[in-house]
Scaffold this active site. Structure first.
Site, short mmCIF file in Angstrom:
data_model
loop_
_atom_site.label_atom_id
_atom_site.label_comp_id
_atom_site.label_asym_id
_atom_site.label_seq_id
_atom_site.Cartn_x
_atom_site.Cartn_y
_atom_site.Cartn_z
N ASN A 6 0.87 -1.17 0.00
CA ASN A 6 0.00 0.00 0.00
C ASN A 6 0.91 1.22 0.00
OD1 ASN A 6 -1.81 2.04 0.51
ND2 ASN A 6 -2.41 1.32 2.55
N LYS A 8 0.14 4.25 -0.30
CA LYS A 8 -0.51 5.43 0.30
C LYS A 8 -0.27 6.67 -0.58
CE LYS A 8 -0.26 3.16 4.74
NZ LYS A 8 -0.14 3.26 6.20
N GLU A 94 -6.87 4.60 7.85
CA GLU A 94 -6.68 6.02 7.55
C GLU A 94 -7.93 6.61 6.88
OE1 GLU A 94 -2.92 5.51 5.55
OE2 GLU A 94 -2.05 4.97 7.48
N GLU A 164 -5.29 -5.04 10.63
CA GLU A 164 -4.29 -3.99 10.82
C GLU A 164 -4.55 -3.27 12.14
OE1 GLU A 164 -2.46 -2.85 6.78
OE2 GLU A 164 -4.14 -1.53 7.14
N GLY A 231 2.88 -1.12 4.23
CA GLY A 231 2.94 0.29 3.88
C GLY A 231 4.38 0.73 3.66
P1 PGA Z 1 2.85 0.22 7.59
O1 PGA Z 1 1.41 0.41 6.92
O2 PGA Z 1 3.45 -1.05 7.04
O3 PGA Z 1 3.64 1.44 7.17
O4 PGA Z 1 2.65 0.14 9.06
C1 PGA Z 1 0.53 -0.68 6.77
C2 PGA Z 1 -0.80 -0.19 6.21
O5 PGA Z 1 -1.30 0.83 6.66
O6 PGA Z 1 -1.38 -0.82 5.29
#
Ligand code: PGA
Length: 252
Positions: A6, A8, A94, A164, A231
């Site tokens: 992801n 983002k 989010e 998550e 992420g």
């Molecule tokens: P992260 O994000 O690996 O940076 O903790 C995971 C996500 O939000 O899908």
């Protein structure tokens, strides 16, 4: 095993192309592991083109639950399909926390994804406060039940769920392998109750929240962990590739 990145709101068009090329290369030795990347909307078309002819799949990070119309700034399931997406993330924490998506919104998005043959990656997870109060199971169960309302069992066989814990996202703090396995087993039991044994048992349950090359093995080795939604570590092809590599050790 499914290893999903992801991205983002990171990477401009040129960086997205470079990262996609790196992931494509890293995924050459993925074997049975399914690899997926979810870039920002603006780069989806370009990333789909980079991945063409490879096994790497591409997904959206969210969608709007209408086909088209006066919804300024939104992107629809048919649009995602038209550039070559196979998956879409729904209900990421989010989206829930920063953009006010409710359980009901998550449900309509999931149904819309199904309607257009996009595989939904349904994100669920509790906040730190909820875990400290011992409410993590209740919270996750409520999120699952709401998101799966009116979902036809026959349509749910390729569903993906991502657990998550909000307190582990982008914080560098991960759930312990035991915490992850306990919640994944709980999610599995709720899914089999809702969807029946054969469909529920087949749903891939990903772990997400600070999964990195150094902790991927202890998480992916758990019985009910079927992959990762990554992420931060998905923004470096070498780190993402290292996690894919760990996952290859757990394919049947
Ligand atoms: P992260 O994000 O690996 O940076 O903790 C995971 C996500 O939000 O899908």
């Amino acid at each position: 095993m499914l290893i999903a990145g992801n991205w983002k709101m990171n990477t401009d068009l040129s960086k997205a192309r470079t990262l996609a090329a790196g992931v494509r290369k890293a995924a050459e030795s993925a074997g049975e592991v399914e690899v997926l990347v979810c870039p920002p909307f603006i780069s989806l078309d370009a990333v789909c083109q980079v991945m063409r002819g490879s096994a790497v799949q591409v997904g959206g990070q969210t969608l709007y639950p209408e086909d088209s119309g006066a919804f300024t700034g939104e992107v629809s399931a048919p649009m995602l399909r038209s550039v070559g997406c196979s998956h879409v993330i729904v209900g990421h924490s989010e989206r829930r926390q920063l953009f006010g998506e409710t359980d009901e919104d998550v449900n309509t998005r999931l149904l819309q994804a199904r309607l257009h043959d996009l595989v939904p990656i349904l994100c669920v997870g509790e906040t730190l406060q909820q875990r400290k109060a011992g409410n993590q199971r209740t919270v996750v169960e409520e999120q699952l039940t709401a998101a799966l309302a009116n979902v036809d069992i026959a349509e749910a066989d390729d569903l993906v769920v991502a657990y998550e814990p909000v307190w582990a996202i982008g914080t560098g703090e991960t759930a312990s392998p035991e915490q992850a396995q306990a919640m994944h087993a709980f999610i599995r039991s709720r899914l089999t109750d809702r969807l029946g044994q054969s469909v529920g048992a087949g749903v891939a349950i990903l772990y997400g929240g600070s999964m990195k090359p150094h902790n991927a093995d202890e998480l992916l080795s758990q019985d009910d962990v079927d992959g990762g939604l990554i992420g931060g570590a998905s923004l470096k092809a070498s780190d993402f590739g290292a996690i894919i590599n760990v996952a290859t050790g757990y394919t049947a």
